[in-house]
Design a protein around this motif. Structure first.
Motif, PDB file in Angstrom:
ATOM      1  N   ARG A 185      19.276  39.342  34.136  1.00 40.97           N
ATOM      2  CA  ARG A 185      20.744  39.489  34.653  1.00 40.97           C
ATOM      3  C   ARG A 185      20.558  39.483  36.516  1.00 40.97           C
ATOM      4  O   ARG A 185      20.365  40.603  36.402  1.00 40.97           O
ATOM      5  CB  ARG A 185      21.526  39.935  33.769  1.00 40.97           C
ATOM      6  CG  ARG A 185      21.606  39.831  32.898  1.00 40.97           C
ATOM      7  CD  ARG A 185      22.589  41.288  31.571  1.00 40.97           C
ATOM      8  NE  ARG A 185      22.164  41.836  31.327  1.00 40.97           N
ATOM      9  CZ  ARG A 185      22.478  42.891  32.220  1.00 40.97           C
ATOM     10  NH1 ARG A 185      23.626  43.101  33.155  1.00 40.97           N
ATOM     11  NH2 ARG A 185      22.366  44.373  32.214  1.00 40.97           N
ATOM     12  N   TYR A 186      20.411  38.920  37.237  1.00 40.29           N
ATOM     13  CA  TYR A 186      21.252  38.442  38.728  1.00 40.29           C
ATOM     14  C   TYR A 186      22.091  38.481  39.305  1.00 40.29           C
ATOM     15  O   TYR A 186      21.643  37.805  40.375  1.00 40.29           O
ATOM     16  CB  TYR A 186      19.644  37.903  38.661  1.00 40.29           C
ATOM     17  CG  TYR A 186      20.075  36.748  38.280  1.00 40.29           C
ATOM     18  CD1 TYR A 186      20.194  35.535  38.374  1.00 40.29           C
ATOM     19  CD2 TYR A 186      19.367  36.097  36.616  1.00 40.29           C
ATOM     20  CE1 TYR A 186      20.610  33.812  38.270  1.00 40.29           C
ATOM     21  CE2 TYR A 186      18.853  34.860  36.369  1.00 40.29           C
ATOM     22  CZ  TYR A 186      20.119  34.258  37.138  1.00 40.29           C
ATOM     23  OH  TYR A 186      20.154  32.932  36.444  1.00 40.29           O
ATOM     24  N   TYR A 187      23.436  38.517  38.672  1.00 49.12           N
ATOM     25  CA  TYR A 187      23.987  37.984  39.591  1.00 49.12           C
ATOM     26  C   TYR A 187      24.899  38.832  40.357  1.00 49.12           C
ATOM     27  O   TYR A 187      24.411  39.927  39.395  1.00 49.12           O
ATOM     28  CB  TYR A 187      25.504  36.843  38.659  1.00 49.12           C
ATOM     29  CG  TYR A 187      24.590  36.302  37.802  1.00 49.12           C
ATOM     30  CD1 TYR A 187      24.668  34.662  38.886  1.00 49.12           C
ATOM     31  CD2 TYR A 187      24.231  35.889  36.054  1.00 49.12           C
ATOM     32  CE1 TYR A 187      23.931  33.555  38.065  1.00 49.12           C
ATOM     33  CE2 TYR A 187      24.508  34.062  36.144  1.00 49.12           C
ATOM     34  CZ  TYR A 187      23.830  33.659  36.660  1.00 49.12           C
ATOM     35  OH  TYR A 187      23.174  32.405  36.364  1.00 49.12           O
ATOM     36  N   TRP A 188      25.920  38.700  41.153  1.00 50.86           N
ATOM     37  CA  TRP A 188      27.054  39.514  41.668  1.00 50.86           C
ATOM     38  C   TRP A 188      28.179  39.565  41.163  1.00 50.86           C
ATOM     39  O   TRP A 188      28.882  38.613  40.609  1.00 50.86           O
ATOM     40  CB  TRP A 188      27.166  39.914  43.249  1.00 50.86           C
ATOM     41  CG  TRP A 188      25.266  40.251  44.144  1.00 50.86           C
ATOM     42  CD1 TRP A 188      24.691  38.845  43.726  1.00 50.86           C
ATOM     43  CD2 TRP A 188      25.659  40.732  44.483  1.00 50.86           C
ATOM     44  NE1 TRP A 188      23.368  39.329  44.300  1.00 50.86           N
ATOM     45  CE2 TRP A 188      24.444  40.853  45.131  1.00 50.86           C
ATOM     46  CE3 TRP A 188      25.771  42.210  44.795  1.00 50.86           C
ATOM     47  CZ2 TRP A 188      22.677  41.928  45.931  1.00 50.86           C
ATOM     48  CZ3 TRP A 188      25.847  43.275  45.351  1.00 50.86           C
ATOM     49  CH2 TRP A 188      24.072  43.425  46.007  1.00 50.86           C
ATOM     50  N   PRO A 189      29.378  40.906  41.456  1.00 48.78           N
ATOM     51  CA  PRO A 189      30.483  40.809  40.335  1.00 48.78           C
ATOM     52  C   PRO A 189      31.439  39.712  41.330  1.00 48.78           C
ATOM     53  O   PRO A 189      31.149  40.121  42.590  1.00 48.78           O
ATOM     54  CB  PRO A 189      30.749  41.655  40.378  1.00 48.78           C
ATOM     55  CG  PRO A 189      29.903  42.995  41.105  1.00 48.78           C
ATOM     56  CD  PRO A 189      28.550  41.737  41.516  1.00 48.78           C
ATOM     57  N   MET A 190      31.992  38.560  40.531  1.00 52.14           N
ATOM     58  CA  MET A 190      33.523  38.290  41.692  1.00 52.14           C
ATOM     59  C   MET A 190      34.360  39.629  42.051  1.00 52.14           C
ATOM     60  O   MET A 190      34.492  40.752  41.190  1.00 52.14           O
ATOM     61  CB  MET A 190      34.051  37.201  40.604  1.00 52.14           C
ATOM     62  CG  MET A 190      33.340  36.150  40.257  1.00 52.14           C
ATOM     63  SD  MET A 190      33.307  34.739  39.664  1.00 52.14           S
ATOM     64  CE  MET A 190      33.633  35.158  38.207  1.00 52.14           C
ATOM     65  N   PHE A 203      30.923  36.064  49.048  1.00 51.32           N
ATOM     66  CA  PHE A 203      32.054  35.406  48.249  1.00 51.32           C
ATOM     67  C   PHE A 203      33.116  35.030  49.453  1.00 51.32           C
ATOM     68  O   PHE A 203      33.677  33.687  49.209  1.00 51.32           O
ATOM     69  CB  PHE A 203      32.693  36.142  47.013  1.00 51.32           C
ATOM     70  CG  PHE A 203      33.554  35.804  45.263  1.00 51.32           C
ATOM     71  CD1 PHE A 203      32.767  35.202  44.559  1.00 51.32           C
ATOM     72  CD2 PHE A 203      34.456  35.433  45.756  1.00 51.32           C
ATOM     73  CE1 PHE A 203      33.349  33.975  43.900  1.00 51.32           C
ATOM     74  CE2 PHE A 203      35.746  34.755  44.686  1.00 51.32           C
ATOM     75  CZ  PHE A 203      34.690  34.327  43.781  1.00 51.32           C
ATOM     76  N   ASN A 204      33.924  36.014  49.418  1.00 51.80           N
ATOM     77  CA  ASN A 204      34.895  35.522  50.489  1.00 51.80           C
ATOM     78  C   ASN A 204      34.453  34.619  51.722  1.00 51.80           C
ATOM     79  O   ASN A 204      35.100  33.768  51.919  1.00 51.80           O
ATOM     80  CB  ASN A 204      36.011  37.123  50.856  1.00 51.80           C
ATOM     81  CG  ASN A 204      36.566  37.558  49.440  1.00 51.80           C
ATOM     82  OD1 ASN A 204      36.963  36.925  48.448  1.00 51.80           O
ATOM     83  ND2 ASN A 204      36.440  38.570  49.601  1.00 51.80           N
TER      84      ASN A 204
END
Length: 675
Positions: A649-654, A99-100
């Motif tokens: 559900r396949y997303y990563w947490p922000m 993310f970063n």
């Protein structure tokens, strides 16, 4: 992206080439655009940041290890929570690096674009419709920015957009559909400014016009496809109308925009343009080696030879061994390659963890006879690390444990293998190749009712796979769409596409349930009969028979059914006696002959007794799957959809800091961690 990344001011980087990941030095904008060489140094840092920090630490976002053909080998590990469709088990910081890193690249490319916008040489060329080094750099930077936003939406869902290089004190989520539209817009602008592959010294280790157009088509395809969307943020998707399927869970639902066909039309146009403007990229259809006849494997051999394949459209570059102070990490063959129990350094070959395994029902049941992709894609043997071939085991674990594995990357196939240290072989990380692009093109044409065009493309891929025209398919409508998805499954196994194909097509839930049922049926037969027969005639049994043998050429190539040491093909070992780890090689019989891999041998029958008299050893095979039936049928095989028709559900947490400093406007959805 911590909040600091939202407010990031650009610190330009000077580096020797794009593989350099040394600390950046400050430089003013005038210096950065003083020459095309200096400008490219900024982009070189961006490529390196993507490689080192944005992806591989999460096994490429778990993309290759969570489908109806691909799985993870260990039991009880959290490394594949996302792949198991159980992202609620992830800590809130699990996806921080990617993310970063992606937002950092976005910030740098945005600042670079603002500087190039005032560069007279660029302005003049753009106004004249010319493509030169300045216009390409601008298009390359814009493509990099679009690529990073595409990756963010793909792996995090709805994210903040448009705050780069500003002091963001008040920000919120943006709709993925709006971001996809912006990505498409950026790539439409970028592509005409860029060189094709082979022009302007551009290779597949850099973005080209063809890649920009392919990515534009992909963004439209993903916007059009089924996806899991949030229901807990009122008004998030604005005027976009959605159709849904299944039931809501964790305040999310499986949905597709109702105007999806408009986006398929956009996808078709830009995928067609990408094929037309692919430059020197070409499908490898001839094996020029003389000692082998597998054009499909030939593509992958280029990577082992530290060369760029003519089929590659984009691959992330690496340097072997970290010469000249470089610190690249050749993670792909370690994470997704043929397994090895070797040590971390000076081994024959070094350790390969092999986080990517192949579900047995796919390997045994879905390849047709004569498909050259099977043995080049999947292996039943690995390396001991002492110059000897070893059977893989179905005991959950890693290296030689964990089940049958991917064969597309195997450091044995380097000449010579890099034996100094694991993860440093120099093999590039593949992102997009022409066969993938062509099959996406076929997919959209089938969706738009252009069956004849779609069939012609698919049959080109099958002609390469079988080496003849006798395996061409003929289908239409839904059957054709399913055939294209199956062809993508066979062609692109292990390359990180299958789970996304299932998600986009709306088939993820039904295929997750189906593959668990298929595995359960197989295990039941193994328990009751000692074997299970698949519809293509292949049989998996509780036991196989194995013997160590000597081959003058221990690294094997095309299969020879008359020789059990050469069937399946594409296995064996490099002859490490010719390397600087010759003293690590044990024995002279370094290859394995295998009997009973695809047909049933009665363990109490005459054939088994004859094999054992001939030096073969009865070896557990399917019996180990039975022993760990829960692992293979339930707990490690997409258990996140066990409740039935719920959204995948396949997303990563922000990251937490993005949430905590958003004044309550941003939360993690889908049941993901909030703190």
């Amino acid at each position: 992206m911590y909040i600091s990344a939202l407010a990031l001011s650009l610190s330009f980087v000077q580096c020797s080439d794009y593989l350099d990941t040394s600390s950046p030095e400050n430089a003013d904008g005038g210096f950065v655009t003083s020459s095309t060489t200096e400008t490219f140094k900024v982009l070189s840092w961006c490529y390196a940041e993507y490689r080192q920090n944005c992806i591989m630490g999460a096994y490429r976002w778990n993309d290759p290890i969570g489908s109806d053909s691909e799985t993870y080998p260990e039991s009880g590990s959290l490394n594949n929570s996302n792949a198991r469709l159980q992202p609620e088990q992830l800590s809130i910081g699990a996806g921080n690096s990617g993310f970063n890193g992606l937002y950092t690249i976005i910030a740098r490319t945005s600042e670079l674009l603002s500087l190039l916008d005032t560069k007279q040489a660029f302005i003049d060329a753009r106004e004249k419709g010319q493509v030169n080094d300045w216009t390409h750099l601008y298009g390359e930077a814009l493509t990099m920015k679009a690529f990073c936003y595409f990756e963010l939406v793909k792996h995090y869902g709805d994210v903040p957009y448009g705050y780069e290089n500003t002091a963001a004190t008040d920000y919120e989520l943006n709709s993925r559909f709006d971001i996809y539209d912006n990505v498409i817009s950026m790539l439409k602008e970028a592509a005409p400014l860029m060189y094709k592959l082979g022009e302007g010294s551009i290779t597949a280790e850099r973005f080209s016009r063809g890649f920009a157009e392919a990515l534009c088509g992909m963004a439209a395809l993903y916007s059009a496809g089924w996806q899991t969307v949030r229901t807990d943020v009122p008004g998030l998707y604005g005027d976009v109308q959605l159709e849904t399927k299944g039931k809501e869970e964790y305040k999310s639902i499986y949905a597709r925009r109702t105007d999806y066909l408009d986006y398929y039309k956009i996808a078709e146009y830009y995928l067609d343009e990408a094929v037309k403007n692919r430059g020197t990229a070409t499908l490898v259809t001839v094996d020029d080696r003389g000692y082998a006849n597998n054009p499909f494997q030939r593509h992958f051999q280029y990577a082992h030879d530290l060369q760029i394949s003519p089929e590659s459209i984009f691959e992330v570059g690496n340097i072997q061994g970290g010469q000249s102070g470089q610190t690249t990490s050749s993670e792909y063959p370690y994470a997704f390659g043929r397994p090895s129990n070797g040590g971390s350094n000076q081994a024959a070959p070094c350790k390969s963890f092999a986080a990517l395994r192949v579900i047995p029902t796919f390997y045994y049941g879905e390849f047709e006879e004569g498909d050259k992709r099977r043995d080049a894609s999947v292996t039943v043997t690995g390396s001991n690390g002492d110059g000897n071939e070893a059977m893989l085991r179905f005991t959950p674990g890693n290296k030689l444990d964990g089940g049958i594995a991917i064969n597309k990357w195997d450091e044995n196939r380097m000449n010579p293998p890099y034996t100094t240290s694991q993860r440093m072989s120099g093999i590039n990380w593949p992102v997009l190749r022409l066969a993938d692009l062509l099959l996406m093109q076929a997919e959209v044409k089938a969706e738009l009712g252009k069956d004849g065009e779609a069939l012609a493309i698919v049959n080109d891929i099958r002609r390469r796979a079988f080496g003849d025209d006798s395996h061409a398919i003929s289908a239409s409508g839904e059957a054709l769409k399913e055939a294209i998805m199956q062809e993508r499954k066979l062609e692109l196994l292990g390359e990180g596409t299958r789970r996304w194909d299932l998600i986009r097509s709306g088939k993820f839930v039904e295929r997750a349930l189906a593959v668990r049922a298929e595995m359960t049926e197989m295990v039941n037969d193994l328990q009751t009969k000692g074997y299970h027969e698949f519809s293509n005639g292949n049989v998996i049994s509780n036991y196989i028979w194995v013997k160590k043998v000597h081959l003058d050429s221990p690294l094997t190539y095309d299969a020879d059914k008359s020789n059990p040491a050469l069937y399946p093909g594409w296995r064996g070992q490099f002859d490490y006696r010719t390397t600087d780890v010759a003293d690590k090689v044990v024995g002279t019989d370094n290859n394995l002959a295998i009997k009973g891999l695809f047909e049933y041998i009665d363990p109490n029958g005459a054939e088994a007794k004859a094999l054992e008299a001939d030096g073969y050893t009865k070896t557990d095979w399917g019996a180990t799957i039975v022993k760990y039936a829960d692992h293979y049928c339930n707990s490690n095989l997409l258990p996140g959809v066990a409740a039935g028709n719920v959204p995948p559900r396949y997303y990563w947490p922000m990251p937490f800091e993005v949430l905590s400093k958003s004044k309550g406007k941003i939360t993690n959805g889908y049941g993901l961690a909030q703190e």
